[in-house]
Design a protein around this motif. Structure first.
Motif, short mmCIF file in Angstrom:
data_model
loop_
_atom_site.label_atom_id
_atom_site.label_comp_id
_atom_site.label_asym_id
_atom_site.label_seq_id
_atom_site.Cartn_x
_atom_site.Cartn_y
_atom_site.Cartn_z
N UNK A 176 8.91 -8.67 -10.44
CA UNK A 176 9.39 -10.44 -9.48
C UNK A 176 10.84 -10.71 -10.45
N UNK A 177 10.98 -9.75 -11.62
CA UNK A 177 12.34 -9.48 -12.00
C UNK A 177 13.28 -8.83 -11.82
N UNK A 178 13.40 -8.30 -10.86
CA UNK A 178 14.05 -6.65 -10.93
C UNK A 178 15.91 -6.55 -12.05
N UNK A 179 16.00 -8.63 -11.27
CA UNK A 179 17.58 -8.56 -11.69
C UNK A 179 17.36 -8.38 -13.74
N UNK A 180 16.15 -8.43 -14.22
CA UNK A 180 16.17 -8.50 -16.03
C UNK A 180 15.88 -7.63 -16.51
N UNK A 181 16.85 -6.70 -17.09
CA UNK A 181 17.12 -5.43 -17.93
C UNK A 181 15.58 -5.94 -18.81
N UNK A 182 14.25 -5.86 -18.61
CA UNK A 182 13.30 -6.45 -20.21
C UNK A 182 12.71 -5.16 -20.37
N UNK A 183 12.28 -4.89 -21.95
CA UNK A 183 11.72 -3.54 -22.46
C UNK A 183 10.23 -4.66 -22.81
N UNK A 184 9.17 -4.14 -22.58
CA UNK A 184 7.89 -4.39 -23.48
C UNK A 184 7.87 -3.55 -24.88
N UNK A 185 7.82 -4.04 -25.71
CA UNK A 185 7.33 -2.92 -27.07
C UNK A 185 6.38 -2.97 -27.59
N UNK A 186 5.84 -2.59 -27.41
CA UNK A 186 4.15 -1.82 -27.37
C UNK A 186 3.71 -1.33 -28.52
N UNK A 187 3.62 -2.36 -30.28
CA UNK A 187 2.83 -1.91 -31.04
C UNK A 187 1.35 -1.61 -31.13
N UNK A 188 0.91 -0.79 -32.20
CA UNK A 188 -0.52 -0.93 -32.05
C UNK A 188 -0.95 -2.35 -33.21
N UNK A 189 -1.64 -2.19 -34.10
CA UNK A 189 -2.39 -3.38 -35.08
C UNK A 189 -0.76 -3.01 -36.08
#
Ligand SMILES: NC(=O)c1ccc[n+]([C@@H]2O[C@H](COP(=O)([O-])OP(=O)(O)OC[C@H]3O[C@@H](n4cnc5c(N)ncnc54)[C@H](OP(=O)(O)O)[C@@H]3O)[C@@H](O)[C@H]2O)c1
Length: 217
Positions: A149-162
């Motif tokens: 739903x947000x093609x205009x947003x340059x997102x990055x999801x940063x996924x850490x472990x513990x």
């Protein structure tokens, strides 16, 4: 850069604030309780806003090069209660980003936000059902919202472990586009390394519209 940071009072958020200031950025820490943020710096502005209200966020997003988020709602015991914190906050954040014309949004999620039949036994049968299933599910829903739903947003999801509070060694942060960083070893991520990775992404413009698993090297 001019950076707005959400969740600055949390244990990862404060490391992100410190790392950003150390790198010379202008930081606006957006918090719900300014008394909780004791950090002082010429380049740090602390403001109060409501993460569920775009009108409250927008003025603080104006003029920023990027918004970074370490927001979190803690574990959901026994996964009995549906968690909507991440999607409920993402929607007003995106509305405020659009109104302020800020494209770059980097947020912290976690390993294993999506279901995979190849996930380790402990994740599928212990961690998700007992502790973190609803939190991870809603993080995944936020990632889906950003993607669809947000093609205009340059997102990055940063996924850490513990996450840990240990000092960074300064070694290159490991990363992999996917659910986890493949390794024979049990990996963790110190919060300063997560902060380093988020700021590297903001500075370089890398990893736009991607979900990237990270770990301390
Ligand atoms: N802990 C781990 O091992 C681990 C592993 C992987 C991923 N993660 C994820 O990484 C993120 C950061 O985790 P963390 O442990 O460093 O931090 P955290 O304890 O989850 O920090 C929460 C932050 O979010 C803010 N917050 C929560 N509810 C809010 C609300 N209603 N309005 C405004 N602010 C609100 C808190 O503000 P206040 O200080 O005002 O409460 C705090 O700044 C979280 O999303 C977490 O789920 C954690």
């Amino acid at each position: 850069m001019k950076l707005a940071i959400l969740g600055s009072t949390g244990p990862s958020g404060i490391q992100l604030v410190k790392e950003a200031l150390q790198r010379g950025h202008d930081v606006t820490a957006i918090v719900r309780n300014p008394d909780k943020l004791t950090e002082k710096h010429d380049k740090l502005k602390v403001v109060k806003a409501n993460i569920f209200d775009s009108d409250s966020l927008e003025p603080h997003f104006q003029g920023q090069d990027a918004v970074l988020s370490c927001l979190g709602c803690g574990p959901s015991w026994f996964s009995l209660w549906t968690v909507t914190f991440y999607t409920d906050s993402a929607k007003p954040i995106v509305t405020a980003l659009r109104r302020a014309n800020v494209k770059r949004f980097i947020f912290m999620a976690a390993w294993y936000t999506k279901y995979s039949s190849t996930d380790p036994f402990m994740i599928t049968w212990v961690i998700k059902p007992i502790f973190l299933g609803q939190v991870l599910k809603n993080m995944g829903e936020m990632e889906d919202y950003m993607e669809v739903e947000c093609p205009d947003i340059e997102y990055t999801s940063v996924r850490p472990p513990q996450l840990t509070n240990t000092e960074t060694t300064g070694a290159t942060v490991l990363f992999h586009e996917g659910q986890r960083v493949p390794s024979e070893k049990r990996l963790v991520c110190c919060r300063r390394d997560a902060a380093r990775f988020m700021l590297d992404a903001a500075e370089s413009g890398n990893f736009k519209r991607k979900c990237i698993a990270i770990a301390s090297g």
